[in-house]
Design a protein around this motif. Structure first.
Motif, short mmCIF file in Angstrom:
data_model
loop_
_atom_site.label_atom_id
_atom_site.label_comp_id
_atom_site.label_asym_id
_atom_site.label_seq_id
_atom_site.Cartn_x
_atom_site.Cartn_y
_atom_site.Cartn_z
N ASP A 73 -4.98 -9.12 2.70
CA ASP A 73 -5.19 -7.94 1.86
C ASP A 73 -3.86 -7.44 1.29
N ALA A 74 -2.83 -7.45 2.13
CA ALA A 74 -1.50 -7.02 1.66
C ALA A 74 -0.99 -7.94 0.57
N LEU A 75 -1.16 -9.24 0.74
CA LEU A 75 -0.74 -10.20 -0.28
C LEU A 75 -1.52 -10.00 -1.58
N ASP A 76 -2.83 -9.77 -1.44
CA ASP A 76 -3.68 -9.62 -2.62
C ASP A 76 -3.43 -8.31 -3.36
N SER A 77 -2.77 -7.35 -2.68
CA SER A 77 -2.55 -6.05 -3.30
C SER A 77 -1.42 -6.07 -4.33
N LEU A 78 -0.65 -7.14 -4.37
CA LEU A 78 0.50 -7.22 -5.27
C LEU A 78 0.45 -8.51 -6.07
N PRO A 79 0.83 -8.46 -7.35
CA PRO A 79 0.78 -9.67 -8.18
C PRO A 79 2.02 -10.53 -8.02
N ASN A 80 1.84 -11.83 -8.16
CA ASN A 80 2.97 -12.75 -8.32
C ASN A 80 3.92 -12.80 -7.13
N ILE A 81 3.36 -12.63 -5.93
CA ILE A 81 4.18 -12.72 -4.72
C ILE A 81 4.64 -14.17 -4.53
N LYS A 82 5.92 -14.35 -4.21
CA LYS A 82 6.47 -15.68 -3.98
C LYS A 82 6.70 -15.98 -2.50
N GLY A 83 6.90 -14.93 -1.70
CA GLY A 83 7.20 -15.14 -0.30
C GLY A 83 6.98 -13.87 0.49
N VAL A 84 7.30 -13.96 1.78
CA VAL A 84 7.09 -12.87 2.71
C VAL A 84 8.31 -12.76 3.62
N ASN A 85 8.70 -11.53 3.94
CA ASN A 85 9.63 -11.34 5.06
C ASN A 85 9.15 -10.19 5.91
N ASN A 86 9.67 -10.14 7.13
CA ASN A 86 9.22 -9.14 8.08
C ASN A 86 9.97 -7.83 7.92
N HIS A 87 9.20 -6.74 7.93
CA HIS A 87 9.73 -5.38 8.02
C HIS A 87 9.69 -5.00 9.50
N MET A 88 10.86 -4.70 10.06
CA MET A 88 11.00 -4.55 11.51
C MET A 88 10.62 -5.89 12.17
N GLY A 89 9.67 -5.88 13.13
CA GLY A 89 9.20 -7.16 13.67
C GLY A 89 9.98 -7.71 14.84
N SER A 90 10.83 -6.91 15.45
CA SER A 90 11.63 -7.44 16.55
C SER A 90 10.79 -7.85 17.76
N LEU A 91 9.59 -7.30 17.89
CA LEU A 91 8.66 -7.75 18.93
C LEU A 91 7.79 -8.90 18.42
N PHE A 142 0.81 -1.22 0.00
CA PHE A 142 0.00 0.00 0.00
C PHE A 142 0.85 1.27 0.00
N THR A 143 2.05 1.19 -0.56
CA THR A 143 2.92 2.35 -0.68
C THR A 143 2.80 2.94 -2.09
N PRO A 144 3.26 4.19 -2.30
CA PRO A 144 2.99 4.88 -3.57
C PRO A 144 3.47 4.16 -4.82
N TYR A 145 4.59 3.47 -4.74
CA TYR A 145 5.15 2.83 -5.94
C TYR A 145 5.07 1.31 -5.90
N ALA A 146 4.32 0.77 -4.94
CA ALA A 146 4.28 -0.68 -4.76
C ALA A 146 3.73 -1.40 -6.00
N LYS A 147 2.56 -1.02 -6.45
CA LYS A 147 1.94 -1.71 -7.59
C LYS A 147 2.75 -1.52 -8.88
N ARG A 148 3.23 -0.31 -9.10
CA ARG A 148 4.01 -0.03 -10.30
C ARG A 148 5.29 -0.86 -10.31
N PHE A 149 5.97 -0.91 -9.18
CA PHE A 149 7.21 -1.69 -9.11
C PHE A 149 6.90 -3.16 -9.34
N ALA A 150 5.87 -3.67 -8.66
CA ALA A 150 5.53 -5.09 -8.79
C ALA A 150 5.22 -5.45 -10.24
#
Length: 253
Positions: free
Chosen positions: A105-123, A53-61
């Motif tokens: 919803d985050a996964l569905d917002s981008l095409p062709n996702i292969k995996g996930v990693n955590n942004h921050m997430g130390s807690l 959901f960032t400004p260039y997310a869909k375009r980059f994907a």
């Protein structure tokens, strides 16, 4: 069917063992800046992790997919220091339905996702319950998980394995310090890990200094017998090696 499946697995394991050492380099934090798009000009099979959901997310994907470059979801997860996470945040105060709906919803917002990693997430990655919820969704979508290892106390990989989610952890942060000297030190460290353990994973960021360094340095990998591969390929190879190590059938016993 079971015999055919084992034959296929054995063939894949033999193929993996014959391959060169492998390195995957993931560029995190994609999506906020126009300059992030220039990451697609770097040669080779880099993997890109996009903030939802960032400004260039869909375009980059879309452009990455058109170039057959692998993309991931960079899922914002609550940190110990309470830093602002941005859109798509997964936090400790969420109920299961809200948590999993946000992740889907985050996964569905981008095409062709292969995996996930955590942004921050130390807690969040230290907590059993939200990691269980995360891996339930990843298992549904047949996605791998990369633990960014923002805390040594992370439980993410252990829980991913319990859910049958293929997984791997980051070895090196390439550009926590963006000087040529420090990036060279980390890049050489990455190569040493790959030579010793057959694979290594680095995380980097969309800094101009990082892009310039990678443009000038990635050719060294092939020269030293190391393949730069999409992270999914490295994760699959790692999973197959683990299967070979743990299976009497694959070991010929």
């Amino acid at each position: 069917m079971r015999i055919k499946k084992w034959i296929a697995v054995c063939a894949l394991v033999s193929c993996v063992s014959a391959h060169a050492k492998q390195v995957a380099i993931v560029i995190d934090d994609i999506g906020y800046q126009r300059n992030d798009m220039s990451a697609l000009n770097i040669p080779g099979q880099l993997t890109f992790s996009i903030l939802p959901f960032t400004p260039y997310a869909k375009r980059f994907a879309a452009q990455a997919s058109a170039q057959n470059k692998e993309i991931m979801l960079h899922a914002p997860m609550q940190a110990l220091d309470g830093k602002t996470l941005g859109p798509g945040a997964l936090t400790m105060d969420m109920q299961k339905d809200d948590f999993q709906t946000m992740l889907r919803d985050a996964l569905d917002s981008l095409p062709n996702i292969k995996g996930v990693n955590n942004h921050m997430g130390s807690l969040l990655t230290q907590q059993n319950t939200p990691m269980n919820w995360t891996m339930e969704v990843l298992k549904e979508h047949d996605l791998y998980f990369l633990d960014s290892k923002t805390t040594p106390k992370s439980k993410a990989q252990t829980i991913a394995s319990l859910y049958g989610v293929d997984n791997v952890a980051r070895h090196v942060f390439l550009d926590n310090i963006t000087t040529e000297k420090q990036m060279r030190f980390r890049f050489d460290q990455l190569k040493r890990i790959a030579q010793r353990y057959d694979y290594a994973v680095a995380i980097a960021h969309p800094y101009p200094e990082t892009f310039a360094f990678l443009q000038n340095s990635l050719a060294e990998l092939e020269q030293e017998g190391i393949q730069l591969v999409p992270l999914s390929e490295l994760v699959q190879a790692r999973t197959l090696r683990l299967a070979q190590a743990n299976s009497p059938t694959l070991n010929g016993e």
